[in-house]
Design a protein around this motif. Sequence first.
Motif, PDB file in Angstrom:
ATOM      1  N   ALA A 168       0.823  -1.210   0.000  1.00 15.47           N
ATOM      2  CA  ALA A 168       0.000   0.000   0.000  1.00 15.47           C
ATOM      3  C   ALA A 168       0.856   1.259   0.000  1.00 15.47           C
ATOM      4  N   ALA A 169       1.942   1.237   0.803  1.00 17.32           N
ATOM      5  CA  ALA A 169       2.826   2.402   0.871  1.00 17.32           C
ATOM      6  C   ALA A 169       3.527   2.638  -0.465  1.00 17.32           C
ATOM      7  N   LEU A 170       3.975   1.553  -1.110  1.00 18.81           N
ATOM      8  CA  LEU A 170       4.621   1.696  -2.416  1.00 18.81           C
ATOM      9  C   LEU A 170       3.637   2.203  -3.462  1.00 18.81           C
ATOM     10  N   ALA A 171       2.379   1.771  -3.338  1.00 16.56           N
ATOM     11  CA  ALA A 171       1.360   2.227  -4.279  1.00 16.56           C
ATOM     12  C   ALA A 171       1.077   3.715  -4.135  1.00 16.56           C
ATOM     13  N   LEU A 172       1.315   4.250  -2.934  1.00 15.21           N
ATOM     14  CA  LEU A 172       1.112   5.679  -2.688  1.00 15.21           C
ATOM     15  C   LEU A 172       2.303   6.517  -3.140  1.00 15.21           C
ATOM     16  N   GLY A 173       3.355   5.861  -3.620  1.00 12.42           N
ATOM     17  CA  GLY A 173       4.510   6.586  -4.146  1.00 12.42           C
ATOM     18  C   GLY A 173       5.665   6.727  -3.195  1.00 12.42           C
ATOM     19  N   MET A 174       5.633   6.027  -2.059  1.00 13.42           N
ATOM     20  CA  MET A 174       6.742   6.107  -1.115  1.00 13.42           C
ATOM     21  C   MET A 174       7.911   5.273  -1.626  1.00 13.42           C
ATOM     22  N   LYS A 175       9.131   5.717  -1.292  1.00 12.90           N
ATOM     23  CA  LYS A 175      10.317   4.959  -1.639  1.00 12.90           C
ATOM     24  C   LYS A 175      10.463   3.774  -0.676  1.00 12.90           C
ATOM     25  N   LYS A 176      11.244   2.772  -1.091  1.00 13.15           N
ATOM     26  CA  LYS A 176      11.432   1.602  -0.249  1.00 13.15           C
ATOM     27  C   LYS A 176      12.072   1.965   1.088  1.00 13.15           C
ATOM     28  N   SER A 177      13.018   2.908   1.045  1.00  8.80           N
ATOM     29  CA  SER A 177      13.661   3.335   2.292  1.00  8.80           C
ATOM     30  C   SER A 177      12.662   4.015   3.219  1.00  8.80           C
ATOM     31  N   GLN A 178      11.765   4.814   2.631  1.00 10.01           N
ATOM     32  CA  GLN A 178      10.738   5.486   3.436  1.00 10.01           C
ATOM     33  C   GLN A 178       9.756   4.483   4.010  1.00 10.01           C
ATOM     34  N   VAL A 179       9.404   3.473   3.219  1.00  7.46           N
ATOM     35  CA  VAL A 179       8.488   2.437   3.699  1.00  7.46           C
ATOM     36  C   VAL A 179       9.083   1.721   4.911  1.00  7.46           C
ATOM     37  N   PHE A 180      10.391   1.429   4.832  1.00  5.03           N
ATOM     38  CA  PHE A 180      11.023   0.701   5.921  1.00  5.03           C
ATOM     39  C   PHE A 180      11.100   1.551   7.187  1.00  5.03           C
ATOM     40  N   TYR A 181      11.586   2.785   7.062  1.00  4.52           N
ATOM     41  CA  TYR A 181      11.825   3.616   8.239  1.00  4.52           C
ATOM     42  C   TYR A 181      10.550   4.196   8.845  1.00  4.52           C
ATOM     43  N   TYR A 182       9.518   4.407   8.035  1.00  6.19           N
ATOM     44  CA  TYR A 182       8.309   5.057   8.548  1.00  6.19           C
ATOM     45  C   TYR A 182       7.134   4.101   8.727  1.00  6.19           C
ATOM     46  N   ILE A 183       7.173   2.942   8.069  1.00  4.23           N
ATOM     47  CA  ILE A 183       6.047   2.010   8.156  1.00  4.23           C
ATOM     48  C   ILE A 183       6.436   0.714   8.867  1.00  4.23           C
ATOM     49  N   ILE A 184       7.491   0.077   8.355  1.00  6.80           N
ATOM     50  CA  ILE A 184       7.841  -1.256   8.848  1.00  6.80           C
ATOM     51  C   ILE A 184       8.554  -1.206  10.195  1.00  6.80           C
ATOM     52  N   LEU A 185       9.633  -0.414  10.284  1.00  2.00           N
ATOM     53  CA  LEU A 185      10.465  -0.411  11.492  1.00  2.00           C
ATOM     54  C   LEU A 185       9.700  -0.018  12.757  1.00  2.00           C
ATOM     55  N   PRO A 186       8.872   1.059  12.745  1.00  2.00           N
ATOM     56  CA  PRO A 186       8.144   1.403  13.971  1.00  2.00           C
ATOM     57  C   PRO A 186       7.224   0.281  14.446  1.00  2.00           C
ATOM     58  N   GLN A 187       6.549  -0.387  13.514  1.00  6.33           N
ATOM     59  CA  GLN A 187       5.669  -1.485  13.911  1.00  6.33           C
ATOM     60  C   GLN A 187       6.461  -2.691  14.399  1.00  6.33           C
ATOM     61  N   ALA A 188       7.605  -2.932  13.768  1.00  8.36           N
ATOM     62  CA  ALA A 188       8.446  -4.046  14.198  1.00  8.36           C
ATOM     63  C   ALA A 188       8.942  -3.836  15.621  1.00  8.36           C
ATOM     64  N   VAL A 189       9.357  -2.616  15.923  1.00 10.57           N
ATOM     65  CA  VAL A 189       9.822  -2.304  17.280  1.00 10.57           C
ATOM     66  C   VAL A 189       8.683  -2.483  18.277  1.00 10.57           C
ATOM     67  N   SER A 190       7.494  -2.010  17.896  1.00 11.92           N
ATOM     68  CA  SER A 190       6.328  -2.154  18.777  1.00 11.92           C
ATOM     69  C   SER A 190       6.010  -3.624  19.029  1.00 11.92           C
TER      70      SER A 190
END
Length: 219
Positions: free
Chosen positions: A119-141
Motif C-alpha cells: 500500500a505504501a509503495l502504491a502511494l509513491g513512497m520509496k522503499k527506504s521510506q516504507v522501511f523507516y516510517y512504516i515497517i520499522l516502527p511497527q516491528a519495534v512495537s
Amino acid sequence: MDINFIREQLPLYVEAAKLTVYIAVIGIILAILAGLLCGMIRYFRIPVLKQITACYIELSRNTPLLIQLFFLYFGLPKLGIVLSSESCAVIGLTFLGGSYMAEVFRSGLDNVSPAQTEAALALGMKKSQVFYYIILPQAVSNSIPAFCANIIFLIKETSVFSVVALADLMFVAKDLIGIYYKTDEALFLLVMAYLILLLPVSLLCSLVERRIRYAEYGN
C-alpha cells in the motif's frame, strides 16, 4: 544474621553494583545495535552477510556466556590479544545479547503485514521510506515484550562476570564468603542488590508494554 557485618560491607556492594550497571548498560546498548543490524540483514536476505549472521546467531545462542568469557579472557592471550576484564565483559554481553536481539527484531519485522508495504509503495513512497516510517516502527512495537525480557535476561547474565576477575556483585559476594565465611549475609546482600537493580527495570518494561498495547487499540 549479622546486621553489623551487613552494614560494614554494604559500601562494597554499592561499588560493585555501579560497575555491574555500567557494564550492563554498555553491553545492552551494543547488543541492541548489533541485533538491529543482524535483524535487518536477515530480513532483507543480503547475500553472504545473511549466512554469516546466521552462523553468528547459532554460535552465540548455543554456547554459554561463561565459555565465551573464558575464550576472551584466557584463550585470546594465547593468540597475543590481551583484553581487560571490563572489555571481556562488554564484548561477551554484546556477543550473546546481539544474537537474541537479532531474533527479536527479525521476528518483529516478519510480523508486519506485506500488505502495508504494498500500500505504501502504491502511494509513491520509496522503499527506504516504507522501511523507516512504516515497517520499522511497527516491528519495534511488536518486539517490545521479547525485547524487555532479553534486557532482564542480560542483566542477570552479568552474574558470571566474576570468572574474569571483574569486581562485580557476584565477585564481591564470593570474596566475602571466602574471607569471613559469612555466607548468609553475603548472599542476602547479593540477592537484595540484584532485586534493587532488576525490579525497577521489570516494572518499567511492564509499563511500556501496557502503553504500547493500549496505543494499538487507539486508547
